[in-house]
Design an enzyme around this catalytic site. Structure first.
Site, PDB file in Angstrom:
ATOM      1  N   LYS A   8       1.285  -2.855 -14.574  1.00  0.00           N
ATOM      2  CA  LYS A   8       1.543  -1.479 -14.392  1.00  0.00           C
ATOM      3  C   LYS A   8       1.491  -1.563 -12.898  1.00  0.00           C
ATOM      4  CE  LYS A   8       2.234   2.520 -16.238  1.00  0.00           C
ATOM      5  NZ  LYS A   8       1.334   2.974 -17.237  1.00  0.00           N
ATOM      6  N   HIS A   9       2.688  -1.016 -12.264  1.00  0.00           N
ATOM      7  CA  HIS A   9       2.488  -0.678 -10.774  1.00  0.00           C
ATOM      8  C   HIS A   9       2.170  -2.079  -9.934  1.00  0.00           C
ATOM      9  CE1 HIS A   9       3.231   3.392 -11.466  1.00  0.00           C
ATOM     10  NE2 HIS A   9       2.317   3.557 -11.936  1.00  0.00           N
ATOM     11  N   ASN A  40      -8.250  -4.934  -2.298  1.00  0.00           N
ATOM     12  CA  ASN A  40      -9.357  -5.762  -2.851  1.00  0.00           C
ATOM     13  C   ASN A  40      -9.346  -6.150  -4.371  1.00  0.00           C
ATOM     14  OD1 ASN A  40     -10.961  -6.665  -0.193  1.00  0.00           O
ATOM     15  ND2 ASN A  40     -11.539  -4.418  -0.377  1.00  0.00           N
ATOM     16  N   HIS A  57      -1.440  -8.036  -0.294  1.00  0.00           N
ATOM     17  CA  HIS A  57      -1.579  -6.819  -0.077  1.00  0.00           C
ATOM     18  C   HIS A  57      -0.059  -6.245  -0.289  1.00  0.00           C
ATOM     19  CE1 HIS A  57      -4.703  -8.300   2.939  1.00  0.00           C
ATOM     20  NE2 HIS A  57      -4.981  -7.016   2.473  1.00  0.00           N
TER      21      HIS A  57
END
Length: 529
Positions: free
Chosen positions: A280-281, A423, A529
């Site tokens: 999800k996302h 993180n 990231h």
């Protein structure tokens, strides 16, 4: 610029001869004189069409193994001459140069040659010179000249001629010219990228990137953003090469999330059993192994049933009917797998909005590739993160060593953490994620979120205690302080895997010892990231 311009003379010289005969015949029937070279001329002539060899036009035979055949003023003058310029017309007449109104060229199959694993010299020989030179000349002179580089444009060209009594509009020629320049740019990008690899130049002074439009998207991440999906020609299994069996077109977010899901599940070798990832996302909300694919899905779903709603599901093996039936229990955007049984397809057919993609195989997680991210004024390029570790790479740093079972869970959690936005903290137990904390500015917050999710799902399932009790914990980068590790211990974790390398490693190790945790260092981090 002149708008309508008739086509009276065409030069056809193609490597891919798909549709060539039909195009040549349609042009000939309109009275267009055909010029051609080598194999293209032979194919047209064998089909009974009247063709003039370019060698007859230039007065020079093809030479040097075909390297020199169209690099001649009789060709380039015919492509570049401005039809409304008196000096150009005088030069054409003085030197016997005939105008060329249509150029049809597709280039030597350089990309296919590289993909086939050909040697250096064979790749060099498949770099086209005359083709790109002619394409660029014709595209520059699109005020008068049509240039076609894709088989897909043959029919639109013939339609344009039908609509305009043998002529084309300026707007049509402009579109062809833009496509032509993009094709030569992509071709040069493929050559330069291959050569950078061939000569071991990981950061060449200039880097070219190109793609082919696969899909115009309704919008990007948000409705006010326009977007499109381009492929790079790679045959690596994944969302770009998958066959969509059902469902509406993929959106920008669908494509991004499906890629993340399939890259993650491809880490798990089918020889070691079924595995399922729910995304999800672009973050995993549940990943698990199982004795069957249905069990793997059920276990992955049990990690975070709330987040799984409207998610993307990736399988490392064939989608069967039992798994398909389980998946239909909630709303799912996309399911991607190497293959699907007919029974599974039939079950999904009732879910018209569910997209089903099959890839024919898993992506090689160790394959060399580049990732690209745009920043203001430039691009960041790096090798794809294909770093992996095994049991022999682990360094036990605590008084308590992990058991064999814990080591397996540590490696499982570490594999998942690699695909979680930093993180990242992942709790896993018995080959199943039980809590995932992603994308936080503080590693402590990620540990808290993962622990909260583990407790929340335990409550939802009616279990005593937390799913994190006895779990392995993976951290994608080192713990800068002991607080995140202590949060994992408070949640009930029994062992930890992390890169190590912090200035406070001694403090973190001491905290782990005091909490009764087993901990191993990997010496490798997985920032994402």
């Amino acid at each position: 610029m002149t708008d309508l311009h008739p086509i009276r003379r065409a030069l056809l010289s193609v490597s891919d001869k798909t549709g060539l005969i039909d195009l040549g015949r349609a042009l000939s029937e309109r009275g267009v004189e055909l010029l051609s070279t080598g194999g293209s001329a032979k194919a047209l002539r064998d089909a009974g069409l009247d063709v003039r060899d370019v060698a007859d036009v230039t007065g020079f035979p093809e030479m040097m193994d075909g390297r020199v055949k169209t690099l001649h003023p009789a060709v380039h003058g015919g492509l570049l001459a401005l039809r409304d310029n008196a000096e150009h017309q005088a030069a054409m007449e003085a030197h016997g140069i005939g105008a060329i109104d249509l150029l049809v060229v597709n280039l030597y199959p350089f990309e296919a040659t590289v993909a086939a694993g050909a040697g250096y010299n064979d790749c060099i020989e498949n770099i086209d010179i005359g083709g790109p030179a002619m394409i660029r000349a014709a595209a520059k002179n699109h005020a008068f000249v049509n240039v076609v580089v894709d088989v897909e444009d043959y029919e639109p060209l013939l339609g344009e001629l039908r609509d305009n009594d043998g002529a084309t509009t300026l707007a049509f020629r402009q579109t062809l010219a833009q496509t032509a320049y993009a094709r030569t740019a992509a071709y040069d990008a493929a050559v330069s990228t291959w050569m950078a690899s061939a000569i071991d130049a990981p950061a060449p002074r200039r880097r070219a990137v190109a793609g082919t439009l696969a899909q115009t998207l309704r919008y990007g991440e948000n409705p006010h953003q326009s977007a499109a999906f381009y492929t790079d020609g790679s045959d690596r299994p994944g969302v770009a090469t998958a066959l969509q069996l059902q469902g509406k077109a993929l959106s920008y977010n669908n494509i991004n999330d499906t890629d993340a899901a399939f890259e993650l599940v491809s880490e798990f070798d089918p020889k070691d059993g079924p595995a399922v990832a729910i995304i999800k996302h672009a973050n995993p909300c549940g990943v698990a192994r199982g004795a069957t694919m249905a069990e793997a899905y059920t276990r992955a779903f049990a990690c975070d049933q709330t987040s799984a709603f409207g998610g993307i599901i990736a399988l490392n093996g064939e989608l069967d009917a039992e798994t398909a039936e389980a998946i239909t229990g909630i709303f799912t955007e996309v399911v991607i797998a190497p293959s699907a049984t007919e029974d599974a397809k039939a079950l999904f057919s009732a879910k018209k909005n569910l997209r089903l993609l099959t890839t024919g195989g898993l992506a090689d997680p160790t394959a060399r590739a580049q990732t690209i991210r745009q920043v203001a004024g430039g691009y960041l390029m790096q090798d794809k993160d294909n770093g992996r570790i095994g049991l022999d790479d682990l360094q036990v740093v605590t008084k308590l060593a992990p058991t064999d079972e814990q080591l397996q869970d540590l490696l499982f959690a570490w594999t998942v953490a690699k695909h979680v936005k930093s993180n990242a903290i992942v709790y896993a137990r018995d080959g199943q994620t039980v809590g995932v904390g992603a994308g936080q500015m503080s590693r402590l917050d990620s540990a808290l979120i993962a622990a909260t999710k583990a407790q929340r799902m335990a409550d939802a399932l009616g279990l005593d205690g937390s799913l994190a009790k006895g779990a392995a914990v993976a951290s994608d980068a080192f713990f800068p302080f002991a607080d995140g590790l202590l949060e994992a211990a408070a949640a009930g974790a029994s062992c930890v895997i992390q890169p190590g390398g912090s200035m406070r490693d001694d403090e973190v190790i001491a905290a782990a010892d005091e909490a009764g945790l087993a901990m191993v260092f990997t010496g490798m981090r997985h920032f994402r990231h």
